[in-house]
Design a protein around this motif. Structure first.
Motif: not given
Length: 658
Positions: A624-633
């Protein structure tokens, strides 16, 4: 010989059967397709298998055909959260016996065309958001046994024509805004037996005609007068919550009923006591009182006319507009399209003149497509703006498009995030015909322009990482912090606008294509299976194409770090080119834009990992974008110190790793 004759008979029977099955009425398929087109939101995708190119709709969700598969006899789509209009063309489904669309979010009016359905037995439109009056034409439903219109916003009076329904057993009209009296009879003499009461059928009108009525619920409306005697067999709860003159049933307080109840309670001159009439006739008035009454009457009448004209003008400008529902050869099919004042009440409405001045007579064009033009302007005393004007002629504008336009404005207006382009308002005028959206302007152009036409040195590695993080935050907001979720119609580098500080803002300028595509008959949407470069573009997936956005985000990441367009005529699809490099550390660096002077190898590994996950062919394995955003951040550092360190060590790291 006998076997030959038997074979011939069997062959002919099969041929007749084949011809019968293949002759499904095209008008019924067309009517169902039109119904689907009038639905602008289908969150559960219950209409996804309604294919306009399929000549046999019997396998479509919610559709039941007769045994010979010649006609549609039932439509039952309940509790599916459908949002949209009831298309008048549904009256073309001649042999329909049941129309059940309860517990959805249908808006607009009940089409009078439903009244021609002579075989309809069940009409269930309860628990929607329908408005306007109950069409008197429903009194022509000669076979109907059940009508359920409860829990809507219906107004006007109860049509006396409902009394023509001799087979009607169940009438549920509770929890609406119906007014007036209950149409029952015009004579108090009852001689024929109706549910234990006696009535003269020759003198009856209204609901007293319906001798089969067993269940009636008119509660929680604004009905006045008294309960008809022929309906006194019903429980008092059937009439509670109205403005009736009944002591047994709980009625609304007088403050909610307004002046109509007091008027209904006032005795008529026929029933005034004789002595009062005599006194009135004997009383003489002085001449000055008579003159004063005349002058006062003229003043009150003038004020009433002014108020009436003002209200009429306001209704014309705000409450509703008449637009062709769907263009036909005769150009006579019209429908009242109501503008929901609550839907757009918090959205600023610009006049065309204001925008014309702001955009220098619409001469400052900064973008164009076959569907729209984009102008740049400055509001007097306000911010810079980007104005999107829809390229469509008034004669091609339908009720469908007006509905989608309103919905799109309301949908965009609820977005509020630093990485999402802010909708400032809209423009809707008839002369000249105008439909526009007004956004805040991001002055640094699009990401596409910087990647493919600008100076590559302006987009350093760290700046690109910040842009990626900003886009991820924006998508995370759209997908997880809004209800319902919002998706970008075409998530590409052209949909990312940059501020002076190179902060990204996602703007859904391509939503016009979605609106126009849904109005075209038999228009299909391009699916996204994870292996092609095009993105879905269908209004019914407007809030559900999250997987398409995630796939597009992966392509966008690849475009940002490589500097290559997502689709190139010479090189083909960007994903196909990069797939061999994404998972091999020793060749991963070949993806990096050669314009970049330096980059961070750890960042590159994270980005390539995210890209591989986003474009995975199995939807269930995409994060999900929540998981992607956390991975990138958590794994990408965009601080100044990191940028300085990268400039001197990145290429050295690359040389050592190879």
């Amino acid at each position: 010989m006998r076997s030959y004759i038997y074979f011939l008979v069997l062959f002919l029977a099969s041929g007749v059967s084949f011809l019968t099955c293949g002759s499904f009425p095209t008008n019924e398929v067309w009517a169902l397709t039109t119904f689907k087109e009038a639905i602008y939101e289908d969150p559960h995708l219950v209409l996804s298998n309604w294919n306009a190119l399929d000549a046999d709709p019997c396998e479509w969700f919610g559709i039941t055909c007769n045994q010979e598969r010649q006609h549609v006899i039932k439509i039952n789509i309940s509790g599916s959260s459908l949002k949209g209009f009831l298309a008048p063309e549904m009256g073309q489904i001649t042999y329909l016996q049941e129309l059940t669309l309860r517990e959805n979010s249908l808006i607009g009016i009940i089409p009078k065309e439903l009244g021609v359905l002579k075989f309809l037995r069940v009409l269930d439109l309860g628990m929607n958001q329908l408005t306007g009056p109950i069409p008197p034409e429903l009194g022509n439903l000669s076979s109907v046994m059940k009508i359920n219109l409860q829990s809507n916003g219906l107004t006007g009076s109860l049509p006396a024509e409902l009394g023509n329904l001799k087979y009607l057993q169940e009438l549920l009209l509770d929890r609406n805004k119906l007014q007036g009296t209950v149409p029952a009879d015009s004579n108090s003499a009852f001689t024929a037996k109706i549910h234990g009461m006696y009535a003269s059928r020759s003198n009856l009108t209204g609901l007293c005609h319906s001798s089969q009525l067993k269940v009636v619920d008119l509660s929680y409306n604004f009905l006045v007068g008294s309960i008809p005697k022929c309906l006194e067999y019903l429980p008092s709860t059937s009439f509670q919550g109205n403005c009736l003159q009944e002591k047994d049933a709980k009625q609304r307080p007088t403050t909610q009923c307004g002046p109509q109840r007091s008027r209904s309670q006032a005795p008529s001159p026929k029933h005034q006591p004789a002595e009062d009439v005599a006194k009135h006739q004997k009383a003489s008035k002085p001449a000055w009182i008579l003159a004063l009454e005349i002058v006062t009457g003229i003043m009150v009448g003038s004020l009433f006319l002014v108020a009436l004209l003002t209200a009429f003008q306001r209704c014309n400008s705000k409450s509703a507009i008449i637009i062709p529902w769907k263009k036909s050869g005769s150009e006579k099919e019209h429908v009242m399209v109501y503008i929901d004042s609550e839907l757009l009440k918090d959205v600023t409405k610009f006049s065309r003149q204001e925008l014309e001045v702001a955009c220098e007579d619409f001469s400052n064009i900064i973008g164009s497509s076959p569907d729209s033009l984009v102008y740049k302007g400055t509001v007097k005393g306000g911010p810079e703006i980007a104005v999107i004007s829809l390229c469509i002629k008034e004669e091609h504008w339908t009720g469908y498009l007006e509905l989608y336009f309103q919905r799109e404005v309301a949908d965009l207006a609820r977005l509020n995030h630093e990485n999402i382009g802010k909708l400032l308002g809209y423009c809707r005028e008839s002369t000249p015909f105008t439909r526009m959206l007004v956004f805040e302007y991001a002055s640094n152009g699009t990401l596409y322009e910087h990647l493919h036409y600008g100076e590559g040195s302006q987009l350093s590695w760290t700046r690109r990482m910040r842009i990626i993080l900003g886009i991820a935050r924006g998508l995370k907001y759209l997908h997880t912090e809004l209800e319902p979720p919002f998706t970008i119609s075409e998530l590409t580098s052209s949909a990312v606008y940059l501020t002076e500080e190179f902060s990204p803002k996602l703007v859904d300028f391509e939503s016009w294509k979605t609106i126009l595509a849904r109005s075209e008959k038999n228009s299909g949407s391009v699916g996204n299976n994870g292996a092609i470069c095009l993105l879905p573009n269908s209004m019914e997936k407007r809030h559900l194409d999250i997987q398409g956005n995630i796939h597009a985000f992966g392509i966008l990441l690849l475009e940002i770090i490589s500097g290559r367009p997502s689709l190139c005529k010479d090189r083909g699809c960007l994903i196909d080119w990069a797939r061999d490099y994404l998972e091999l550390p020793e060749v991963m660096s070949y993806i990096v834009d050669p314009e970049l002077k330096h980059f961070t190898y750890d960042d590159l590994k994270v980005i390539c990992e995210v890209i591989s996950l986003c474009i995975h062919s199995d939807f269930s394995k995409r994060p999900s974008m929540q998981e992607i955003s956390l991975m990138l951040e958590s794994r990408i550092d965009t601080s100044v110190s990191v940028e300085l360190k990268a400039s001197s060590l990145a290429w050295a790291e690359l040389a050592l790793s190879s």
